[in-house]
Design a protein around this motif. Structure first.
Motif, short mmCIF file in Angstrom:
data_model
loop_
_atom_site.label_atom_id
_atom_site.label_comp_id
_atom_site.label_asym_id
_atom_site.label_seq_id
_atom_site.Cartn_x
_atom_site.Cartn_y
_atom_site.Cartn_z
N UNK A 9 -41.00 45.60 51.44
CA UNK A 9 -40.10 44.85 52.02
C UNK A 9 -38.57 44.89 51.82
N UNK A 10 -37.73 45.05 52.68
CA UNK A 10 -36.29 45.06 52.50
C UNK A 10 -35.70 46.40 52.04
N UNK A 11 -36.89 47.33 52.26
CA UNK A 11 -36.39 48.82 52.19
C UNK A 11 -36.32 49.71 53.57
N UNK A 12 -35.85 50.91 53.31
CA UNK A 12 -35.89 51.63 54.42
C UNK A 12 -37.21 52.08 54.80
N UNK A 13 -38.38 52.03 53.95
CA UNK A 13 -39.63 52.35 54.10
C UNK A 13 -40.28 51.24 55.15
N UNK A 14 -39.59 50.08 55.26
CA UNK A 14 -40.19 49.10 56.11
C UNK A 14 -39.62 49.17 57.45
N UNK A 38 -41.24 72.66 53.73
CA UNK A 38 -40.92 71.76 53.04
C UNK A 38 -40.65 71.85 51.50
N UNK A 39 -40.53 70.84 50.81
CA UNK A 39 -40.16 70.84 49.59
C UNK A 39 -40.56 69.58 48.64
N UNK A 40 -40.57 69.65 47.63
CA UNK A 40 -41.15 68.45 46.76
C UNK A 40 -40.31 67.13 47.05
N UNK A 41 -39.21 67.49 47.70
CA UNK A 41 -38.29 66.24 47.71
C UNK A 41 -38.34 65.84 49.16
N UNK A 42 -39.07 66.55 50.08
CA UNK A 42 -38.96 65.88 51.53
C UNK A 42 -40.21 65.83 52.21
N UNK A 43 -41.33 66.32 51.57
CA UNK A 43 -42.60 66.55 52.18
C UNK A 43 -43.42 65.16 52.46
N UNK A 44 -43.05 63.93 51.70
CA UNK A 44 -43.83 62.67 51.90
C UNK A 44 -43.04 62.13 52.98
N UNK A 45 -44.09 61.07 53.63
CA UNK A 45 -43.74 60.14 54.66
C UNK A 45 -42.76 59.19 54.19
N UNK A 46 -41.70 58.79 55.11
CA UNK A 46 -40.55 57.91 54.69
C UNK A 46 -40.85 56.19 55.21
N UNK A 47 -41.91 56.20 55.86
CA UNK A 47 -42.19 54.77 56.34
C UNK A 47 -43.50 54.59 55.68
N UNK A 48 -43.77 53.04 55.15
CA UNK A 48 -45.04 52.75 54.72
C UNK A 48 -45.42 51.34 55.03
N UNK A 49 -44.66 50.76 55.89
CA UNK A 49 -44.98 49.48 56.33
C UNK A 49 -44.40 49.38 57.84
N UNK A 50 -45.10 49.18 58.89
CA UNK A 50 -44.89 48.87 60.39
C UNK A 50 -45.28 47.73 60.84
N UNK A 51 -44.15 46.86 60.88
CA UNK A 51 -44.54 45.60 61.47
C UNK A 51 -44.34 45.65 63.10
#
Length: 623
Positions: A114-119, A158-171
Motif C-alpha cells: 500500500x502506498x507503493x508503485x506496486x499498488x 530479461x535480466x535479474x533486475x527486470x524479469x519480475x512483475x512490478x504490480x502486486x496489488x490491483x484494486x
C-alpha cells in the motif's frame, strides 16, 4: 426490537433483584422516614464498562463490564453501548477470516504494498488488462534430467533486475463489464491476457438461439499466467460481468471481495435438429479455471450462475516430470492449495430487474406469441416442449434456469487416467472450502478425482431446486425433451459430494438441505488395476431432504447413522484417506455451533459474499 426488549427485561430483573433494599442512614434522601428502594439505571461509561446508578439517590455508583450475547452481539444488553464489530470478534473467527485451510502460511501480507508503485487502482477494463500485464513474471524453467529438478532463470531478453512483475496489488474501484463485444481495441490488443470466451465455439453460436445478453456483450476470458504474489480485490465489492479468469502457472494469487455474474444463458434452439440442447457443454464458461498453480485464495466473493461450472481445477503437479515442469510458477515450493473462504455461491437470481429473469421472461413472451399467432414459430423449441407438456413458467425458472447446474470439478477427467503416472498426478489436489454458502446447486459440491477436498462451516441449501425438480420429474421433463430430439437433455440431478480415483472429501460442521444423492460417484475407469473408488467423511453435519422431512445431525462414524449412501459400492466412508505424508488431517479448523452457523454466514459485517465491512483490512491475510 429484540435488543430493546432484552434491555427492558434486564432492567426489570435488576429492579426485582434489589427491590425492597432498605438504605442505611443517609439512604433516605427525601427525609420521609421511609425506606428507599433503588431504581437502577445503566449508563455508558467507556468501551469496556457501564455505570450502575440509582435514579433516586447518589449512594450507588458502580462500574460493571458490558454484557453481550456472543461475538456477533454488538450492543450491550444493559446500557446499549455499541461496540466495534471487529474488536468483538473471537480469536476463532479471526482465524477463520485469515488465509487458512490449504493456504495457511502460504499467502503474503499485501498491506506491504500500500502506498507503493506496486499498488495499482483500476476503474476500466483497459487499466485492468495493463495491470495484469505488469504483474507478469518473465522467466523460464530449465530442467535437469540428471537430477529431475529445474531451476528458474530470467527469460530471454530479461535480466535479474527486470524479469519480475512490478504490480502486486490491483484494486478494482468500479463495476466492470468484461463482455468481449463491449471491449475497446486497446483492451483486446493483448490476446494472451484477454480473449473471446467463444473463440472455439462459433458453430455452437450458430446452432443455438443466443440471448440478447450474449449478442450485446459477448464473453471474455482473462488469463493470469506466470504471476506470483498478486492480490486483485475491491474495497466496495465491485461487480464483474460477462467474464471468467484462467490462472496458469501462478502462485500466491488472491481474489477478495468481488462479485462475479452474468456468465450464463438459456440453452435452446429454433431448430428441432440442433444437437445436445440442454447439455450445457457447448461453451466452457466458468468463473475460474486453474491449472499448474501453487497457492490460490478466493475470499469473500459472490458468484452468480455460470453456464458450465463455477470453478475447475486441474494439473496441480507441475513438478511431475520434464514434460510439465516448464509450467512451474515462479518461486513456488512444489505444493499446491486452493482455499475458498466466505464465498457466496448464489446460483441464479429471480430478481425481476436482473438479467436472468428478464431473459426468461422474454422467452416466455416468445412462447405466448406462438400460441396467439398461428403464423409465428417459437424460437425456443426446448422451452416450448416443456411448456406444452404442462410445466409452468415458474417450474422452468426455479427448476432449470436459476439453479446452478455444475459446481466444482477438481481433477482431470477419469478417462485420461490410463496409466500410473496420471493416477498419482491427481492425488496432489488440495482444495478447502470454509464458511461458504452454496444455494440451489444441482451437482458437484464438489466433484473431485484424486486428492482431498476439505469442507467446514459450509451450508449447501438446495431446497428450492429440490422442490421444483420434483415437479419436473413428475411431469416427465426428461422424456419430454428427448421425444423432440434424442440428443436433447433434461438431466436434473440432485448431487453433492462426488469422489473417485481414490479422492477423499471431508465435510465438517456443514449443513446439507434438499439434496437427494448426498454422495455419488459417476466416474467409470475401464482400465483394470486403477482405483475408481472415492471416500468421504462427515463430522457433525446435518442433513434434511424435503422441508417436511427429519433433520438428522451426526457423523459417518456413528453407528447406524442416517446419512444417504451410494449403492454403487465405489464411494463410501471406508475408502476415505488423507493424502498427507503422515496420513493425518492437513490442518485444524475452527467450527461454529450448527444452530448459529447460518447467522454467522449472514453477518452484515464479515459474512459470506462480497460487499461487507472488511474494507482496508482486506490487504491483510492474518487477523
Amino acid at each position: 426490537m429484540k435488543k430493546l426488549l432484552a434491555c427492558a427485561a434486564a432492567c426489570i430483573m435488576g429492579l426485582s433483584l434489589f427491590a425492597g433494599c432498605t438504605q442505611t442512614p443517609g439512604g433516605d434522601p427525601d427525609n420521609t422516614g421511609e425506606a428507599h428502594t433503588h431504581s437502577y439505571v445503566y449508563t455508558d461509561a467507556d468501551e469496556n464498562n457501564h455505570k450502575v446508578t440509582c435514579s433516586g439517590c447518589d449512594d450507588v455508583n458502580e462500574t460493571e463490564a458490558h454484557v453481550y450475547d456472543g461475538e456477533t452481539d454488538l450492543n450491550c444488553d444493559k446500557c446499549g453501548h455499541a461496540r466495534d464489530w471487529y474488536a468483538a470478534l473471537s480469536d476463532e473467527t479471526k482465524a477463520n477470516l485469515s488465509a487458512n485451510g490449504y493456504v495457511k502460511d502460504k499467502i503474503s501480507d499485501f498491506s506491504q504494498y500500500e502506498g507503493t508503485e506496486a499498488y495499482r487502482k483500476v476503474s476500466t477494463v483497459e487499466e485492468l488488462v495493463t495491470a495484469i500485464k505488469d504483474a507478469q513474471y518473465h522467466y523460464k524453467n530449465v530442467w535437469d534430467d540428471a537430477t529431475n529438478t529445474y531451476t528458474q532463470v530470467p527469460a530471454d531478453g530479461y535480466t535479474e533486475e527486470n524479469f519480475k512483475g512490478t504490480v502486486h496489488v490491483i484494486e478494482i474501484t468500479n463495476d466492470l463489464n468484461l463482455g468481449y463485444y463491449q471491449l475497446s481495441k486497446e483492451a483486446k490488443k493483448d490476446a494472451s491476457i484477454i480473449s473471446d470466451f467463444c473463440r472455439t465455439s462459433q458453430n455452437s453460436i450458430k446452432a443455438f438461439t443466443m440471448s440478447e445478453m450474449f449478442t450485446e456483450n459477448g464473453m471474455s476470458q482473462i488469463s493470469l499466467s506466470n504471476i506470483s504474489d498478486l492480490m486483485i480485490y475491491s474495497k466496495n465489492g465491485a461487480k464483474l460481468t460477462h467474464g471468467g479468469f484462467k490462472l496458469t502457472s501462478c502462485d500466491n494469487v488472491v481474489f477478495r471481495n468481488i462479485e462475479f455474474d452474468e456468465l450464463w444463458q438459456w440453452e435452446d434452439s429454433a431448430s428441432l435438429t440442433t444437437n445436445a440442447v440442454g447439455d450445457y457443454d457447448a461453451f466452457g464458461w466458468a468463473y475460474f479455471k486453474i491449472a499448474f498453480c501453487g497457492y490460490i485464495w478466493l475470499d469473500h466473493c459472490t458468484f452468480g450462475k455460470s453456464y458450465d461450472g463455477q470453478i475447475d481445477v486441474s494439473n496441480v503437479n507441475y513438478t511431475a516430470n520434464s514434460g510439465v515442469a516448464f509450467r512451474a510458477p515462479y518461486g513456488a515450493d512444489g505444493g499446491n492449495g486452493l482455499h475458498l473462504s466466505w464465498c457466496d455461491f448464489a446460483a441464479g437470481s429471480d430478481d425481476e430487474d436482473g438479467y436472468l429473469y428478464k431473459m426468461m421472461s422474454a422467452i416466455e413472451e416468445d412462447y405466448q406469441k406462438s400460441l396467439s399467432d398461428s403464423g409465428y414459430t417459437c424460437q425456443y423449441q426446448y422451452y416450448k416442449a416443456l411448456r406444452d407438456e404442462g410445466a409452468t413458467f415458474e417450474d422452468i425458472l426455479y427448476g432449470l434456469a436459476t439453479p446452478q447446474k455444475k459446481g466444482f470439478l477438481l481433477g482431470d477427467q477419469a478417462h485420461y487416467i490410463d496409466k500410473a503416472d496420471d493416477y498419482i498426478y491427481n492425488l496432489g489436489i488440495q482444495v478447502s472450502f470454509a464458511n461458504c454458502k452454496f444455494m440451489n446447486f444441482e451437482d458437484r459440491i464438489p466433484k473431485i478425482r484424486g486428492g482431498n477436498a476439505y469442507m467446514y462451516n459450509c451450508v449447501a441449501d438446495c431446497s428450492q431446486y429440490y422442490k421444483y425438480r420434483t415437479k419436473l420429474i413428475a411431469l416427465g421433463a426428461e422424456s419430454t425433451v428427448k421425444a423432440v430430439n434424442e440428443t436433447w437433455m433434461c438431466a436434473i440431478p440432485s448431487h453433492a459430494i462426488g469422489a473417485g480415483n481414490q479422492a477423499g472429501v471431508m465435510a465438517e460442521n456443514c449443513i446439507f438441505r434438499g439434496i437427494e444423492d448426498l454422495v455419488y460417484n459417476t466416474d467409470v475407469n475401464t482400465n483394470e488395476g486403477f482405483f475408481v473408488q472415492g471416500g468421504y467423511r462427515l463430522v457433525n453435519c446435518s442433513y434434511q431432504l424435503g422441508e417436511n422431512d427429519e433433520i438428522y445431525t451426526g457423523s459417518t462414524a456413528d453407528k447406524d447413522n442416517k446419512f444417504p449412501t451410494d449403492d454403487s459400492g465405489t464411494i463410501c466412508p471406508g475408502f476415505f484417506r488423507w493424502h498427507t505424508p503422515d496420513g493425518e488431517a492437513p490442518f485444524t479448523t475452527n467450527v461454529y455451533a450448527l444452530d448459529s452457523l447460518e447467522d454467522v454466514l449472514a453477518n452484515s459485517n464479515f459474512g459470506a459474499g462480497a460487499g461487507h465491512n472488511l474494507g482496508d483490512r482486506l490487504l491483510s491475510v492474518e487477523y
